[in-house]
Design an enzyme around this catalytic site. Structure first.
Site, PDB file in Angstrom:
ATOM      1  N   CYS A 282       0.815  -1.224   0.000  1.00 38.19           N
ATOM      2  CA  CYS A 282       0.000   0.000   0.000  1.00 38.19           C
ATOM      3  C   CYS A 282       0.847   1.273   0.000  1.00 38.19           C
ATOM      4  CB  CYS A 282      -0.960   0.002   1.180  1.00 38.19           C
ATOM      5  SG  CYS A 282      -2.285  -1.202   0.979  1.00 38.19           S
TER       6      CYS A 282
ATOM      7  N   HIS B 229      -3.146   7.497   2.937  1.00 39.75           N
ATOM      8  CA  HIS B 229      -3.615   6.227   2.368  1.00 39.75           C
ATOM      9  C   HIS B 229      -4.974   5.867   2.964  1.00 39.75           C
ATOM     10  CE1 HIS B 229      -3.790   2.198   0.940  1.00 39.75           C
ATOM     11  NE2 HIS B 229      -3.607   1.652   2.123  1.00 39.75           N
TER      12      HIS B 229
ATOM     13  N   ASN C 111     -10.164   0.491   0.205  1.00 40.88           N
ATOM     14  CA  ASN C 111      -8.707   0.531   0.067  1.00 40.88           C
ATOM     15  C   ASN C 111      -8.317   0.025  -1.318  1.00 40.88           C
ATOM     16  OD1 ASN C 111      -5.957   0.176   0.157  1.00 40.88           O
ATOM     17  ND2 ASN C 111      -5.936  -0.918   2.116  1.00 40.88           N
TER      18      ASN C 111
HETATM   19  N1  COA Z   1     -18.341  -7.631  10.134  1.00 37.30           N
HETATM   20  C1  COA Z   1     -18.807  -7.820  11.373  1.00 37.30           C
HETATM   21  N2  COA Z   1     -18.033  -8.170  12.406  1.00 37.30           N
HETATM   22  C2  COA Z   1     -16.721  -8.341  12.170  1.00 37.30           C
HETATM   23  C3  COA Z   1     -16.162  -8.157  10.885  1.00 37.30           C
HETATM   24  C4  COA Z   1     -17.027  -7.789   9.845  1.00 37.30           C
HETATM   25  N3  COA Z   1     -16.606  -7.582   8.588  1.00 37.30           N
HETATM   26  N4  COA Z   1     -14.845  -8.366  10.960  1.00 37.30           N
HETATM   27  C5  COA Z   1     -14.576  -8.687  12.231  1.00 37.30           C
HETATM   28  N5  COA Z   1     -15.711  -8.675  12.964  1.00 37.30           N
HETATM   29  C6  COA Z   1     -15.881  -8.946  14.384  1.00 37.30           C
HETATM   30  C7  COA Z   1     -14.741  -9.773  14.952  1.00 37.30           C
HETATM   31  O1  COA Z   1     -14.975 -11.143  14.768  1.00 37.30           O
HETATM   32  C8  COA Z   1     -14.759  -9.365  16.397  1.00 37.30           C
HETATM   33  O2  COA Z   1     -15.782 -10.049  17.060  1.00 37.30           O
HETATM   34  P1  COA Z   1     -15.540 -10.588  18.553  1.00 37.30           P
HETATM   35  O3  COA Z   1     -15.263  -9.359  19.361  1.00 37.30           O
HETATM   36  O4  COA Z   1     -16.818 -11.262  18.861  1.00 37.30           O
HETATM   37  O5  COA Z   1     -14.356 -11.493  18.446  1.00 37.30           O
HETATM   38  C9  COA Z   1     -15.149  -7.892  16.355  1.00 37.30           C
HETATM   39  O6  COA Z   1     -15.816  -7.714  15.090  1.00 37.30           O
HETATM   40  C10 COA Z   1     -13.958  -6.973  16.433  1.00 37.30           C
HETATM   41  O7  COA Z   1     -12.977  -7.449  15.537  1.00 37.30           O
HETATM   42  P2  COA Z   1     -11.625  -6.743  15.331  1.00 37.30           P
HETATM   43  O8  COA Z   1     -10.761  -7.533  14.411  1.00 37.30           O
HETATM   44  O9  COA Z   1     -11.082  -6.336  16.669  1.00 37.30           O
HETATM   45  O10 COA Z   1     -12.129  -5.445  14.573  1.00 37.30           O
HETATM   46  P3  COA Z   1     -11.343  -4.149  14.308  1.00 37.30           P
HETATM   47  O11 COA Z   1     -11.972  -3.024  14.983  1.00 37.30           O
HETATM   48  O12 COA Z   1      -9.849  -4.336  14.469  1.00 37.30           O
HETATM   49  O13 COA Z   1     -11.617  -3.957  12.749  1.00 37.30           O
HETATM   50  C11 COA Z   1     -10.447  -4.177  10.691  1.00 37.30           C
HETATM   51  C12 COA Z   1     -11.144  -4.906  11.813  1.00 37.30           C
HETATM   52  C13 COA Z   1      -9.915  -5.212   9.705  1.00 37.30           C
HETATM   53  C14 COA Z   1     -11.444  -3.269   9.997  1.00 37.30           C
HETATM   54  C15 COA Z   1      -9.304  -3.327  11.286  1.00 37.30           C
HETATM   55  O14 COA Z   1      -8.526  -4.116  12.143  1.00 37.30           O
HETATM   56  C16 COA Z   1      -8.422  -2.699  10.276  1.00 37.30           C
HETATM   57  O15 COA Z   1      -8.831  -1.807   9.553  1.00 37.30           O
HETATM   58  N6  COA Z   1      -7.162  -3.110  10.241  1.00 37.30           N
HETATM   59  C17 COA Z   1      -6.192  -2.547   9.340  1.00 37.30           C
HETATM   60  C18 COA Z   1      -6.508  -3.016   7.960  1.00 37.30           C
HETATM   61  C19 COA Z   1      -5.640  -2.399   6.964  1.00 37.30           C
HETATM   62  O16 COA Z   1      -5.403  -1.234   6.998  1.00 37.30           O
HETATM   63  N7  COA Z   1      -5.181  -3.245   6.029  1.00 37.30           N
HETATM   64  C20 COA Z   1      -4.466  -2.845   4.924  1.00 37.30           C
HETATM   65  C21 COA Z   1      -3.159  -2.283   5.289  1.00 37.30           C
HETATM   66  S1  COA Z   1      -2.751  -1.034   4.233  1.00 37.30           S
END
Ligand code: COA
Length: 331
Positions: free
Chosen positions: A116, A256, A286
């Site tokens: 990215c 980004h 993204n």
């Molecule tokens: N829909 C609904 N629930 C979801 C879900 C979705 N798409 N994805 C995860 N969950 C759930 C999880 O299972 C978890 O449930 P639990 O608490 O019962 O275990 C809860 O939501 C929280 O999950 P978590 O992984 O802590 O969520 P988060 O707030 O970290 O959000 C991302 C997840 C992926 C959106 C976030 O971590 C993120 O943006 N990460 C960086 C991604 C990124 O930038 N990637 C590219 C790099 S350039």
């Protein structure tokens, strides 16, 4: 003679027509519009559906848009860099095909890959060619067809990524506009947390890996999130400090577009109000290498000559960085 700086003098963009909305994703994986919107800021993303069309299709469209807007002769382009994490094919340069298709037949061309951060690092590369005085115009394209390696059964990734492309032209500037300073970093320990394991040279694709979608991107979202927030905010703050800039001196943050909460955290660290933060994540998600040029494309009419823009990106690898930039034209 004044020092040659490298300015952006034109912008183009392209996203495919097909819209994949949060509502449709609700029918594909266990998720909902409210969760996606509050956790990421994304409402919809674009997907390139047509068979046989890869990243070069997006790159060519964005470049053609720039060429027609700027009315340049593609034969005058000397170098085409395609920043991408999803090249069309192995063993064949996506940039070479793109350059030929847009009529840049006098250019040399190559791909640049830093996940990215590809476009951000490409800005550094393109600018260095111009500053050296060896080239007078460099076309930098950021393009990714992420849908080609997304598992649409994995709710941790399929809600985030989309397809798109943006292009910018770098030319010499004698008014001191363009790239001013850069702070670019990487840390290979990060690849454990964000990767598509199979299909590369370490683990060539097998039938079993394919059946288990191990050629698709996997991420430990929480770890990526923490690292992105910390590192993007850190480099943005440091580049301001070392250039004696305050938040008042900054007109725009172009970060980004991975997650609205990551962008907000970066803006908060450098005390930038919301109206100075370029944002289009709600429309495209993204798009990896295309996020920064698509921001410039969408906001071009609001950017004014002399505006200070702080670019920031974070991506797989890990790779990250920030660039202090002065905009060179009114559109
Ligand atoms: N829909 C609904 N629930 C979801 C879900 C979705 N798409 N994805 C995860 N969950 C759930 C999880 O299972 C978890 O449930 P639990 O608490 O019962 O275990 C809860 O939501 C929280 O999950 P978590 O992984 O802590 O969520 P988060 O707030 O970290 O959000 C991302 C997840 C992926 C959106 C976030 O971590 C993120 O943006 N990460 C960086 C991604 C990124 O930038 N990637 C590219 C790099 S350039």
């Amino acid at each position: 003679m004044s020092k040659i700086t490298a300015a952006i003098t034109a912008v183009g963009g392209y996203v495919p027509d097909f819209v994949l909305s949060n509502k449709v994703l609700e029918t594909m994986v266990d998720t909902n519009d409210e969760w996606i919107t509050t956790r990421t800021g994304i409402k919809e993303r674009r997907i390139l559906k047509e068979e046989g069309k890869g990243t070069s299709f997006l790159a060519i469209k964005a470049a053609e848009n720039l060429i027609s807007k700027r009315k340049i002769d593609p034969k005058d382009i000397e170098l085409v860099i395609v920043a991408t994490a999803s090249p069309d094919m192995k063993a064949a340069s996506t940039a070479a095909y793109t350059a030929t298709q847009i009529g840049a037949t006098n250019a040399f061309s190559y791909d640049l890959e830093a996940a990215c951060s590809s476009f951000l690092f490409g800005m550094s590369t393109a600018a260095a060619y111009i500053e050296s005085g060896r080239y007078k115009n460099v076309l930098l394209i950021g393009a990714d067809k992420n849908s080609s390696f997304i598992n649409y059964k994995d709710r941790a990734t399929c809600i985030i990524f989309g397809d798109g492309a943006g292009a910018v032209l770098f030319e010499p500037n004698e008014e001191g506009l363009g790239l001013q300073d850069e702070l670019l970093r990487s840390n290979g320990e990060g690849r454990a947390f964000l990767q598509a394991t199979y299909g590369g040279s370490s683990y060539p694709i097998t039938q079993e890996a394919f059946d288990e979608n191990k050629h698709c991107v996997f991420q430990d979202g929480k770890t990526v999130f923490k690292n992105a927030v910390f590192n993007m905010a850190d480099v943005a703050e440091r580049i301001l400090k070392r250039n004696n800039l305050t938040n008042d001196d900054v007109n725009w943050l172009a970060a980004h577009q991975a997650n609205k909460r990551i962008i907000d955290a970066t803006a908060n660290r450098i005390n930038l109000p919301e109206e100075k933060v370029l944002m289009n994540i709600e429309k495209y998600g993204n798009t990896t290498s295309a996020t920064l040029p698509l921001l410039l494309y969408d906001y071009e009419s609001q950017l004014k000559k002399g505006d200070t823009i702080i670019f920031a990106a974070f991506g797989g690898g890990f790779t990250w960085g920030s660039i202090y930039f002065k905009w060179a034209y009114n559109s």
